[in-house]
Design an enzyme around this catalytic site. Structure first.
Site, PDB file in Angstrom:
ATOM      1  CG  PHE A 188      -1.792  -1.209   1.353  1.00 41.17           C
ATOM      2  CD1 PHE A 188      -2.675  -1.583   0.363  1.00 41.17           C
ATOM      3  CD2 PHE A 188      -1.687  -2.003   2.485  1.00 41.17           C
ATOM      4  CE1 PHE A 188      -3.446  -2.724   0.492  1.00 41.17           C
ATOM      5  CE2 PHE A 188      -2.454  -3.146   2.627  1.00 41.17           C
ATOM      6  CZ  PHE A 188      -3.338  -3.511   1.626  1.00 41.17           C
ATOM      7  CD  GLU A 203      -0.160   8.627   7.367  1.00 41.66           C
ATOM      8  OE1 GLU A 203       0.629   7.731   7.717  1.00 41.66           O
ATOM      9  OE2 GLU A 203       0.193   9.584   6.650  1.00 41.66           O
TER      10      GLU A 203
END
Length: 379
Positions: free
Chosen positions: A155, A362
């Site tokens: 990713f 995140e």
């Protein structure tokens, strides 16, 4: 307690808004549709200083604080969420090199990162270690004047296009203290990239696996001290979480502004939708959530700028609350548009798709809760 922006902050905010309206917003739908990575436009953003927001002035950065960064990313994402989010990732990687790199590393990379002559990606997540970031399996072993990396990262935004990869790899034992950070260039022997992922949103930036097969990296490209890499990664993520939260603010704000204009002109049962109390209540709740989230983001930014001992908790809280609430605002905005909200003629469906991933990356919002609770129970 003063909630007003100073003159410099307002000027920075205005500059970011004007850039977003002129260079991002007119192309957002096209970039999403064609999956175009607008490197040329991001380089224009670099000319404005937006690709070295909080890197030092010595190598071309603006040396601003995280409050200013939050203002910038909210405005940029109102123009295009996906592109603004990538610029935030580039800033995080550039900051890590500037903050923790040797004088040589900083001189070699930071000037070209702030101008976006070089594009940077952040490489922590792996196919088998997402939320359990400290469980990463990519290894780096010393071989003379090189480190040899093996493993893969998943990713990764910018993979295959970015020139520089800030990579966390295991140089020691299990756990976070066995992790180090490296600066890996795109043409490093043994570095390769997977096929581009087909995604729900964030289509204006490439995403793929970054693979290391006996990838040789000069020993001088070790960032900071061996074994400190996980700490560097987490410090980067404190700010990165605020940046993504700020990008959610911009997307949700555009959704709310678009909806406010729509309900004043769209008529049902002989009167504008805005005349119905149900619509008014929804708009009021959306606006209240947006304002509350902005305050949380700015508080977290202030905490980083002042090195407050609870900065990690406040950043996690801000990220969790903001990305959840802003997605809900965008979804409610789509609902108020009815069938039109589902069409690509309006920006709502794109905003919903782009904001959805902010609750995952995140650090997932479940992990934000873990961090918050852990910090609370330490007291």
């Amino acid at each position: 307690m003063d909630f007003a922006l100073n003159d410099d902050q307002r000027a920075i905010q205005d500059a970011a808004r004007q850039f977003a309206e002129a260079e991002l917003a007119p192309h957002s739908a096209e970039w999403d549709e064609s999956k175009h990575f607008p490197v040329d436009v991001m380089k224009q953003a670099a000319e404005m200083g937006f690709c070295g927001i909080y890197t030092g002035e010595e190598h071309g950065g603006m040396a601003l604080g995280r409050v200013e960064a939050a203002l910038i990313f909210e405005e940029l994402s109102r123009g295009d969420v996906s592109t603004a989010a990538f610029i935030s990732i580039h800033n995080m990687a550039a900051w890590m090199i500037d903050k923790f790199g040797s004088d040589d590393l900083r001189a070699r990379y930071v000037p070209r990162l702030t101008t976006m002559e070089l594009i940077a990606s952040y490489c922590l997540t792996e196919p088998g270690s997402g939320s359990d970031a400290a469980g990463l399996r990519t290894t780096a072993k010393r071989d003379g004047d090189h480190w040899v990396l093996n493993g893969s990262k998943a990713f990764i935004s910018g993979a295959g296009t970015s020139d520089v990869y800030v990579v966390m790899a295991r140089t020691g034992g299990e756990g976070p203290k066995g992790i180090s950070t490296f600066v890996v260039e795109k043409d490093a022997p043994g570095l390769s990239f997977g096929a581009q992922e087909k995604k729900m949103g964030w289509n204006s930036q490439p995403t793929a696996i970054v693979a290391f097969d006996d990838c040789r990296v000069p020993a001088a490209n070790l960032l900071g001290m061996e074994g400190d890499g996980f700490r560097y990664a987490m410090m980067g993520l404190d700010g990165g979480r605020l940046n993504i939260a700020a990008c959610s603010l911009g997307g949700a704000r555009l959704a709310l502004e678009t909806t406010q204009a729509y309900v004043t002109t769209r008529k049902q049962f002989g009167k504008p939708l805005s005349d119905f109390q149900n619509t008014q209540f929804k708009l009021a709740d959306m606006a209240t959530q947006l304002e509350a989230c902005r305050l949380m983001v700015l508080r977290g930014a202030w905490a980083i700028d002042t090195n407050h001992p609870e900065k990690t908790k406040w950043c996690a809280m801000a990220k969790r609350m903001t990305t959840d609430a802003c997605f809900q605002i965008a979804d409610e905005a789509l609902q108020l548009h009815g069938g039109y909200g589902y069409l690509k003629d309006y920006p709502l469906e794109r905003i919903v798709r782009d904001l959805r991933v902010h609750r995952i990356l995140e650090g997932t919002n479940e992990i934000m809760r873990v961090i918050t609770a852990r910090e609370m129970l330490r007291q």
